[in-house]
Design a protein around this motif. Structure first.
Motif, PDB file in Angstrom:
ATOM      1  N   GLY A 180      13.022   8.887   0.232  1.00 26.41           N
ATOM      2  CA  GLY A 180      12.509   9.344  -1.052  1.00 26.41           C
ATOM      3  C   GLY A 180      13.470  10.243  -1.801  1.00 26.41           C
ATOM      4  N   ALA A 300       7.294  -2.429  -4.715  1.00 29.48           N
ATOM      5  CA  ALA A 300       7.484  -1.063  -5.211  1.00 29.48           C
ATOM      6  C   ALA A 300       8.817  -0.946  -5.920  1.00 29.48           C
ATOM      7  CB  ALA A 300       7.428  -0.066  -4.049  1.00 29.48           C
ATOM      8  N   GLN A 303      12.326   3.958  -6.396  1.00 25.94           N
ATOM      9  CA  GLN A 303      11.950   5.349  -6.167  1.00 25.94           C
ATOM     10  C   GLN A 303      10.616   5.474  -5.440  1.00 25.94           C
ATOM     11  OE1 GLN A 303      12.440   3.905  -9.090  1.00 25.94           O
ATOM     12  NE2 GLN A 303      10.841   4.412 -10.582  1.00 25.94           N
ATOM     13  N   GLU A 304       9.892   4.364  -5.285  1.00 24.96           N
ATOM     14  CA  GLU A 304       8.609   4.370  -4.579  1.00 24.96           C
ATOM     15  C   GLU A 304       8.716   3.733  -3.193  1.00 24.96           C
ATOM     16  OE1 GLU A 304       6.403   2.036  -7.304  1.00 24.96           O
ATOM     17  OE2 GLU A 304       6.046   3.665  -8.732  1.00 24.96           O
TER      18      GLU A 304
END
Length: 437
Positions: A180, A300, A303-304
């Motif tokens: 993340g 996703a 960034q997810e």
């Protein structure tokens, strides 16, 4: 390290054609011959035709001149190329690797140049020159043997170093995505452009049959399974997939490719089409590696990816825990079972139904596999590498301990729900609300 071949016997007298020493025939025409070699390279080896003119006139021509002079020295002395000459060829091959010129083209260039040299020195050969012609050919073979070893060593060493750096950069990017953290700099270092979306896939790989075969090294069998699994992923993934896979499974990030219209009035929705394509990829990976794969995927943005990886792993664990068979799953495929894994008094009561099986991994594994195989005892036995009678015995023991019969219709939904809840209770990802006892 380049191994020099045994030195050829030093000629008793200079090798000559028509009275002229062969080495002088090369040296006096070295620049003209080098230009001809470069022209032949562009005509016969396509990759050289695509090089900048400046590079052809400069570096490539200089290499040709050096090679011609080197062969002339071999003809004069009867000795193989010196260590210094081979080192220059080694470094030159490393530069070609950096420029992504294929190895076969690099080696082919030396052979083409050697043929041009041979044509140059033997152009006026007469029958009386046969002995010197044969000697020159033997020296050429020794020369090419030494040169090829040096070129291969330099090219491969540089390629492996570059591959190691690229792999390290890709793994750093994968780590940034899964942790993340900021990923743009990591993507630039890896030389990759991030897609708009990934399919974040959590994979569990069953053992290959060879891993249980008598006399077969299970580590070698597992390594081959992993290699084939990765190769199929890289072959089929659109764009560059990132993965951290082991023989037991792992995480893969596969670029999501929007579906395109195929001429139908109403093409399928991109998400559904993309998932169907991904499911096909998982099936092909399983077929390629010879082992069953159970996987879950979540779409996703980069960034997810960290949260998506956690969810995909949880969905896969739920699918496995409640006895689903191999294949690819989404959250929508296990909504009820997933909900049953969330902390609640009902989940704890369901988990308690299987409490009598605690410590009996053989019974739990057989029950899950029996459900995954559609209540087929023979398929269950094959998958677990046991006799069908052993399956029957274990299912009877499970029924006696829990009061639930997997072959009894009314008990089946309760058992599936209990497996999901029990799997959540003992999963490291879950936090039980109360002790199910």
């Amino acid at each position: 390290m380049t191994t020099q071949p045994a030195a050829a016997p030093r000629p008793a007298a200079p090798l000559t054609i028509g009275g002229t020493p062969l080495d002088k025939r090369l040296v006096t025409a070295v620049h003209e011959l080098a230009a001809r070699v470069v022209t032949r390279l562009t005509e016969r080896i396509p990759v050289y035709a695509s090089l900048p003119a400046e590079q052809l006139r400069g570096d490539i021509t200089a290499i040709a001149v050096r090679g011609i002079r080197g062969f002339a020295q071999v003809l004069r002395t009867g000795e193989p190329p010196t260590a210094a000459q081979l080192e220059l060829m080694n470094r030159s091959a490393a530069r070609r690797a950096q420029e992504h010129i294929p190895l076969d083209a690099v080696v082919g260039a030396y052979f083409l140049g050697a043929h041009e040299c041979l044509d140059q020195v033997l152009a006026d050969a007469a029958p009386g020159d046969l002995a010197d012609v044969l000697a020159a050919q033997k020296l050429l073979l020794r020369y090419l043997n030494a040169v090829t070893e040096s070129v291969f060593a330099g090219y491969i060493a540089e390629s492996q170093a570059a591959l190691g750096e690229r792999q390290s950069a890709r793994q750093a990017l994968l780590s940034a995505l899964l942790d993340g953290g900021p990923v743009q700099q990591a993507a630039e270092r890896a030389g990759m452009r991030l897609p708009e979306r990934y399919w974040v896939v959590s994979v569990a790989a069953a053992p290959h049959p060879d891993e249980h075969a008598p006399g077969v090294d299970p580590g070698i069998a597992a390594g081959r399974k992993l290699r084939r699994m990765r190769a199929e992923l890289d072959r089929q993934a659109h764009g560059e997939a990132l993965s951290a896979l082991s023989p037991d499974g792992g995480i893969a990030l596969v670029p999501a490719v929007p579906a395109t219209a195929t001429g139908t009035a109403r093409p399928p929705a991109p998400a559904d089409a993309g998932f169907a394509r991904l499911a096909g990829l998982v099936r092909d990976m399983a077929r390629a590696c010879g082992a069953e794969l159970t996987a879950a995927a979540v779409a996703a943005a980069p960034q997810e990816a960290a949260g998506a990886a956690s969810l995909a792993t949880r969905v896969r664990q739920v699918a496995e825990g409640c006895g689903r068979g191999p294949g690819l799953y989404r959250l929508d495929d296990v909504l009820l079972e997933y909900q049953l894994t969330l902390p609640s008094p009902a989940r704890d009561r369901l988990a308690a139904l299987l409490r009598p099986l605690e410590g009996r991994t053989d019974l739990l594994e057989t029950l899950r596999t029996f459900l995954a195989c559609g209540l087929d005892r023979r398929r269950t036995a094959e998958r677990l590498h046991i006799h069908p009678n052993t399956v029957d015995y274990r299912l009877r023991r499970t029924s006696a301990l829990t009061g639930l019969n997997a072959a009894h219709g009314p008990d089946l939904p309760r058992l599936q729900a209990a497996l999901a809840a029990y799997g959540a209770w003992f999963s490291p990802c879950s936090t039980p609300a109360t002790d199910p006892r």
